[in-house]
Structures are given as C-alpha cells and as structure tokens.
Design an enzyme around this catalytic site. Structure first.
Site, PDB file in Angstrom:
ATOM      1  N   ASP A   1      32.769  35.173   7.336  1.00 46.16           N
ATOM      2  CA  ASP A   1      32.995  36.638   7.581  1.00 46.16           C
ATOM      3  C   ASP A   1      31.714  37.251   7.670  1.00 46.16           C
ATOM      4  O   ASP A   1      31.346  38.193   8.794  1.00 46.16           O
ATOM      5  CB  ASP A   1      33.521  37.119   6.417  1.00 46.16           C
ATOM      6  CG  ASP A   1      34.899  36.626   6.043  1.00 46.16           C
ATOM      7  OD1 ASP A   1      35.274  35.815   6.608  1.00 46.16           O
ATOM      8  OD2 ASP A   1      35.563  37.256   5.366  1.00 46.16           O
TER       9      ASP A   1
ATOM     10  N   GLU B   1      32.086  28.257  -4.871  1.00 45.21           N
ATOM     11  CA  GLU B   1      32.437  28.495  -3.315  1.00 45.21           C
ATOM     12  C   GLU B   1      31.783  27.935  -2.384  1.00 45.21           C
ATOM     13  O   GLU B   1      31.754  27.791  -1.377  1.00 45.21           O
ATOM     14  CB  GLU B   1      32.554  30.226  -3.478  1.00 45.21           C
ATOM     15  CG  GLU B   1      33.104  30.605  -2.013  1.00 45.21           C
ATOM     16  CD  GLU B   1      32.972  32.203  -2.276  1.00 45.21           C
ATOM     17  OE1 GLU B   1      32.707  32.851  -3.466  1.00 45.21           O
ATOM     18  OE2 GLU B   1      33.889  32.762  -1.234  1.00 45.21           O
TER      19      GLU B   1
ATOM     20  N   TRP C   1      43.413  29.979   6.173  1.00 42.31           N
ATOM     21  CA  TRP C   1      42.719  28.767   6.441  1.00 42.31           C
ATOM     22  C   TRP C   1      42.529  28.090   4.870  1.00 42.31           C
ATOM     23  O   TRP C   1      42.469  26.850   4.685  1.00 42.31           O
ATOM     24  CB  TRP C   1      41.777  28.383   7.316  1.00 42.31           C
ATOM     25  CG  TRP C   1      40.315  29.015   6.805  1.00 42.31           C
ATOM     26  CD1 TRP C   1      40.012  30.183   6.124  1.00 42.31           C
ATOM     27  CD2 TRP C   1      38.973  28.754   7.394  1.00 42.31           C
ATOM     28  NE1 TRP C   1      38.773  30.197   5.928  1.00 42.31           N
ATOM     29  CE2 TRP C   1      38.092  29.416   6.729  1.00 42.31           C
ATOM     30  CE3 TRP C   1      38.789  27.860   8.242  1.00 42.31           C
ATOM     31  CZ2 TRP C   1      36.547  29.461   7.194  1.00 42.31           C
ATOM     32  CZ3 TRP C   1      37.188  27.663   8.594  1.00 42.31           C
ATOM     33  CH2 TRP C   1      36.261  28.629   8.111  1.00 42.31           C
ATOM     34  N   ASP C   2      42.418  28.699   3.849  1.00 35.57           N
ATOM     35  CA  ASP C   2      42.438  28.037   2.380  1.00 35.57           C
ATOM     36  C   ASP C   2      43.572  27.196   2.069  1.00 35.57           C
ATOM     37  O   ASP C   2      43.401  26.101   1.653  1.00 35.57           O
ATOM     38  CB  ASP C   2      42.236  29.210   1.450  1.00 35.57           C
ATOM     39  CG  ASP C   2      40.897  29.957   1.603  1.00 35.57           C
ATOM     40  OD1 ASP C   2      40.622  30.746   2.599  1.00 35.57           O
ATOM     41  OD2 ASP C   2      39.996  30.241   0.678  1.00 35.57           O
TER      42      ASP C   2
ATOM     43  N   ARG D   1      26.640  38.763  -1.762  1.00 36.71           N
ATOM     44  CA  ARG D   1      27.844  39.447  -1.051  1.00 36.71           C
ATOM     45  C   ARG D   1      27.012  40.105   0.364  1.00 36.71           C
ATOM     46  O   ARG D   1      26.025  40.535   0.184  1.00 36.71           O
ATOM     47  CB  ARG D   1      28.639  40.392  -1.776  1.00 36.71           C
ATOM     48  CG  ARG D   1      29.348  39.524  -2.955  1.00 36.71           C
ATOM     49  CD  ARG D   1      30.509  38.494  -2.527  1.00 36.71           C
ATOM     50  NE  ARG D   1      31.439  39.100  -1.882  1.00 36.71           N
ATOM     51  CZ  ARG D   1      32.599  38.324  -1.140  1.00 36.71           C
ATOM     52  NH1 ARG D   1      32.433  37.022  -1.401  1.00 36.71           N
ATOM     53  NH2 ARG D   1      33.544  38.701  -0.761  1.00 36.71           N
TER      54      ARG D   1
ATOM     55  N   GLY E   1      36.418  33.635   9.669  1.00 33.28           N
ATOM     56  CA  GLY E   1      36.579  32.903   8.241  1.00 33.28           C
ATOM     57  C   GLY E   1      35.357  32.756   7.763  1.00 33.28           C
ATOM     58  O   GLY E   1      34.850  32.537   6.508  1.00 33.28           O
TER      59      GLY E   1
ATOM     60  N   TYR F   1      39.591  36.639  -5.199  1.00 40.72           N
ATOM     61  CA  TYR F   1      40.463  36.581  -3.941  1.00 40.72           C
ATOM     62  C   TYR F   1      41.898  36.430  -4.622  1.00 40.72           C
ATOM     63  O   TYR F   1      42.389  35.419  -4.787  1.00 40.72           O
ATOM     64  CB  TYR F   1      40.112  35.284  -3.349  1.00 40.72           C
ATOM     65  CG  TYR F   1      38.643  35.254  -2.612  1.00 40.72           C
ATOM     66  CD1 TYR F   1      38.342  36.466  -1.909  1.00 40.72           C
ATOM     67  CD2 TYR F   1      37.795  34.549  -3.005  1.00 40.72           C
ATOM     68  CE1 TYR F   1      36.756  36.340  -1.179  1.00 40.72           C
ATOM     69  CE2 TYR F   1      36.535  34.145  -2.363  1.00 40.72           C
ATOM     70  CZ  TYR F   1      36.147  35.331  -1.650  1.00 40.72           C
ATOM     71  OH  TYR F   1      34.793  35.164  -1.030  1.00 40.72           O
TER      72      TYR F   1
HETATM   73  C1  GLC Z   1      36.070  34.738   2.159  1.00 40.65           C
HETATM   74  C2  GLC Z   1      35.774  33.996   3.116  1.00 40.65           C
HETATM   75  C3  GLC Z   1      36.975  33.271   3.741  1.00 40.65           C
HETATM   76  C4  GLC Z   1      38.014  32.783   2.775  1.00 40.65           C
HETATM   77  C5  GLC Z   1      38.432  33.993   1.800  1.00 40.65           C
HETATM   78  C6  GLC Z   1      39.004  33.400   0.748  1.00 40.65           C
HETATM   79  O1  GLC Z   1      36.471  35.972   2.711  1.00 40.65           O
HETATM   80  O2  GLC Z   1      34.765  34.276   3.861  1.00 40.65           O
HETATM   81  O3  GLC Z   1      36.808  32.376   4.961  1.00 40.65           O
HETATM   82  O4  GLC Z   1      39.074  32.439   3.610  1.00 40.65           O
HETATM   83  O5  GLC Z   1      36.965  34.357   1.457  1.00 40.65           O
HETATM   84  O6  GLC Z   1      38.537  32.141   0.124  1.00 40.65           O
END
Ligand code: GLC
Length: 422
Positions: free
Chosen positions: A163, A390, A35-36, A196, A161, A29
């Site tokens: 997903d 995670e 929201w993180d 995943r 969030g 990422y």
């Molecule tokens: C994934 C999660 C999401 C989060 C992102 C970054 O996509 O589903 O909730 O914000 O990762 O950590």
C-alpha cells in the site's frame, strides 16, 4: 524447531474466526483480507486441510457478481476499523471493500493440490473453487485490461498489497485532495504512527476510494475514470504466474479457457517491455499520467515468480537481485536501502516482508537453488530470532507493525514444511 512450528500454528489458530482468519490478533486489521487469506490457507494446509479450504471458500463466497474478489470482506460489522463496511458500502453476499488485491488464489490452490491427494467427494468442491477463480481472472482481463494489451492495471495503491510503497508517490501526488475531506483513521492509534503512512498519503487513499464509490465501483467506467491507474510489474508478475497455474488447474478438472491461454502468451511478451536494459531494472507505468515510474522496489523481482522463458533475462535479474540487499544484514528490503525514498521503519518503504521473501524464494527455486536456499534460510532465521511480526528492519531485524501476524506464521510454516513429504 518443533517449538517454533508449534508457535506458528498457535498464531494462526489464535487469529482464527469462523471460516476465516484475521491478519493479526490486535485491532489493526479486524476483517478478512484477500491475499492474506491465500497465504494463511497455505499455512493451514500443512496441518489442517479443512481450515485451508474454509479460508478459500469464504473468500470466494464474497465474490461479486461481475467476478471480482474484494480485497477485504467485513464479517464482523462492529469494529472501529476505517474504512469499514459502511464507508465502502458495497459487497455481494458479504459486506466488502470495492477494490481487489493480488490474485494469488490459483497459485496457492495449485501448491496445495500438488501435495495433497484429494478424494472424489472433495473433487466437486475443488472444481467449484477453480471455476470461481477463473471468473475472477476473467474479470481482470475484461475490466483491468480493456484494450487487451496483456497487462492489467490497479486502480488504487491498496490493490497492490504494498500500500505505502514509494512506487505510488508520483501518481498519488497528482491526486487533488478536496478541502472538505473528512474521515477518522484508526491505524495510527493502534500502531506507532512512525511506522504507518503519512496523513497526506492517507488523504489521497481516501480521496481515490471516495471517487470509486461515487462511480458505483462500475468497472466499465473506472479503468478510464479512476484518479489512479498504474501498470505494476509485481502485480502483473503475480497475475501471470496465477494464470499459468490456473491453466494447469483447469486441465486437472477437465475445464478449458482458450481466452486464458492466449492472454498468457500476450502477457509473457508484454511484461518484458517494462525492463530497462540500461539500468537493469523494471519500471512501472503510470497510465493515468502517461509516465514511467522508476523505483528500485523488491516487488519488481516478483518477475522471477512469473517463470519467464527468457533465461538470459532471468539471469540478469538474479544478478541485480543479489545487489539489492548486499549491504544489509537482513533480506530483502522492500526498497533498495541506498535509494532516497528508503525508510527503515515505515511500512512498505524499506522494511523486510516475509511474503515478498517467500514469493521471490518460490521464483528462484527453479533458477538458482543456491541463492534460493540462502534467502529461505535467512528468512526462517529472521522469524525465529525476532518473532511473528508484520515486518522487520533490514538493518537490525527488529520487528515492527502488528505482532502475531498470520502470513508471517503461515509462510514460515510453509518454508519449513514444504518438503516434508518428499
Ligand atoms: C496492509 C498491507 C496489505 C495487507 C493488509 C492486511 O494493508 O499493506 O498488504 O493485506 O495490511 O494484512
């Protein structure tokens, strides 16, 4: 304990860039997530208030003119991430995605301000942030609930969030994948593909996303036109709580919003209509296909976080929450483990997530302190034993997905340090 606190801080600082923090230090990422960042800011607030504020301010700098705060801000354009800034091709001052994520900012800011005394110099800055958040919430009400029903919609599973939750399987199954769909996903090269989403699911995420872009992310059109439109209990619970907290923040800064006040009472009355009294569980509504969605997702228990006034209902919900993971060693599985859709390792389809535990703990604190403390203790112990992953297996506790995960570290810090100054 001191060593663990040090390690948690190290995870956050290790993921920190200028003005924002990555969700993890591996390549999974490589950007700032909405929201993180909220959770991360709360973590920082326990040892470096400036970093907490920077995190939030940067997020608000990425706010669109219409008020939306995107789910991803792409600060670094040289990454192999998919879908990257050029694929989304949008943004205001910062390149971004064209969708949003659970609006936890007001909640986080209020938690921070409840603990920290702010000086006059910082007051103006906070007031600006609060105004930005109010604009964001108004965007939700205007564009994600155009009929003013009291419940907002999400237009892509990524907005939730969570997903890859089975909550989205039914509405996603109606999305037709075009034959010429071309793209190259990167996530399953960084993390074991078994953890995943399946390719077929990813094809549908991309199809919905492409359709949003084709419509220029026009929020006026997309409520009706999007290939996906779901009213989700967890998301609306977060929004309701965030609206309540925002109202208190507005008071603090001598601001006012009559619209927000009336929306809160509407939501409070409306959200309980999503409760099935026979099955004792909430359901989602697939607005696009006019269907109910029945999946025993942990996110339905976010309703406790919304602080409904109905005590009888709250007690019923708590009773059912106790059953949700009663057979599992590690709390709280994202999907009830006896359900056919449960998968131990695939993300959002069964594993334990620290942010879900944290949200439910916060919701339980003023309703059943004994149970709340049990969840808190088990969550802290899980991270201490298994690390800052995670997500985790509810059966063995094994950590999956990314390592050095920021929100795991941030919320671990918050759970341990929340009462430090009491
Ligand atoms: C994934 C999660 C999401 C989060 C992102 C970054 O996509 O589903 O909730 O914000 O990762 O950590």
């Amino acid at each position: 304990m001191e060593d663990f606190i040090k390690s948690a801080k190290k995870v956050l600082l290790g993921n920190k860039k200028k003005g924002y923090t990555l969700p993890t230090n591996n390549k999974l990422y490589p950007a700032q997530w909405n929201w993180d960042s909220g959770f991360i800011a709360l973590g920082y607030s326990h040892f470096k208030l400036k970093y907490a504020l920077d995190e939030i301010k940067t997020l608000i700098r990425g706010q669109w003119k219409d008020g939306m705060i995107p789910h991803i801000l792409f600060h670094d354009l040289n990454t192999n991430y998919y879908p990257n800034h050029s694929v989304w091709s949008c943004g205001n001052k910062i390149h971004s995605s064209g969708i949003t994520q659970p609006p936890i900012l007001a909640i986080i800011l209020k938690l921070i301000l409840d603990k920290k005394r702010i000086n006059n110099k910082d007051k103006a800055e906070f007031k600006k942030i609060v105004k930005g958040i109010l604009k964001y919430h108004k965007w939700f009400i205007k564009f994600r609930d155009p009929n003013n029903s009291g419940l907002v919609s999400i237009l892509h599973p990524w907005e939730s969030g969570y997903d890859n939750s089975p909550l989205w399987d039914e509405p996603m199954s109606k999305v037709k994948i075009p034959k010429n769909l071309k793209y190259k996903r990167g996530d399953n090269k960084v993390v074991n593909p078994e953890y995943r989403p399946l390719d077929i699911d990813y094809d549908r995420y991309v199809t919905i996303k492409n359709h949003l872009r084709k419509n220029n992310y026009n929020p006026k059109k997309l409520y009706k036109a999007s290939l996906f439109n779901v009213v989700d209990v967890g998301f609306n619970s977060i929004f309701l709580r965030a609206n309540k907290d925002l109202l208190k923040l507005l008071n603090t800064f001598n601001l006012k919003s009559v619209e927000l006040e009336s929306y809160i009472s509407k939501s409070e009355n409306k959200i309980v209509k999503l409760y099935n009294h026979k099955k004792n569980i909430f359901f989602n509504i697939d607005l696009k296909n006019k269907k109910k969605i029945n999946i025993p997702s942990i996110t339905h228990y976010f309703i406790l976080f919304a602080d409904l006034k109905d005590k009888v209902l709250n007690n019923k919900i708590i009773k059912n929450l106790k059953k949700h993971s009663s057979k599992e060693k590690y709390l709280l599985s994202s999907v009830k483990s006896n359900h056919q859709k449960f998968e131990e390792k695939r993300y959002w389809r069964g594993p334990v997530w620290i942010n879900c535990n944290w949200i439910i703990y916060q919701g339980l604190k003023n309703k059943n302190i004994k149970f709340a403390k049990q969840i808190k203790r088990k969550t802290i112990n899980l991270v201490k034993q298994k690390g800052f992953n995670e997500y985790f297996s509810c059966k063995t506790g094994k950590g999956f997905g990314a390592t050095n995960f920021s929100w795991t570290a941030a919320l671990f810090l918050d759970l341990i340090l929340e009462n430090k100054n009491d």
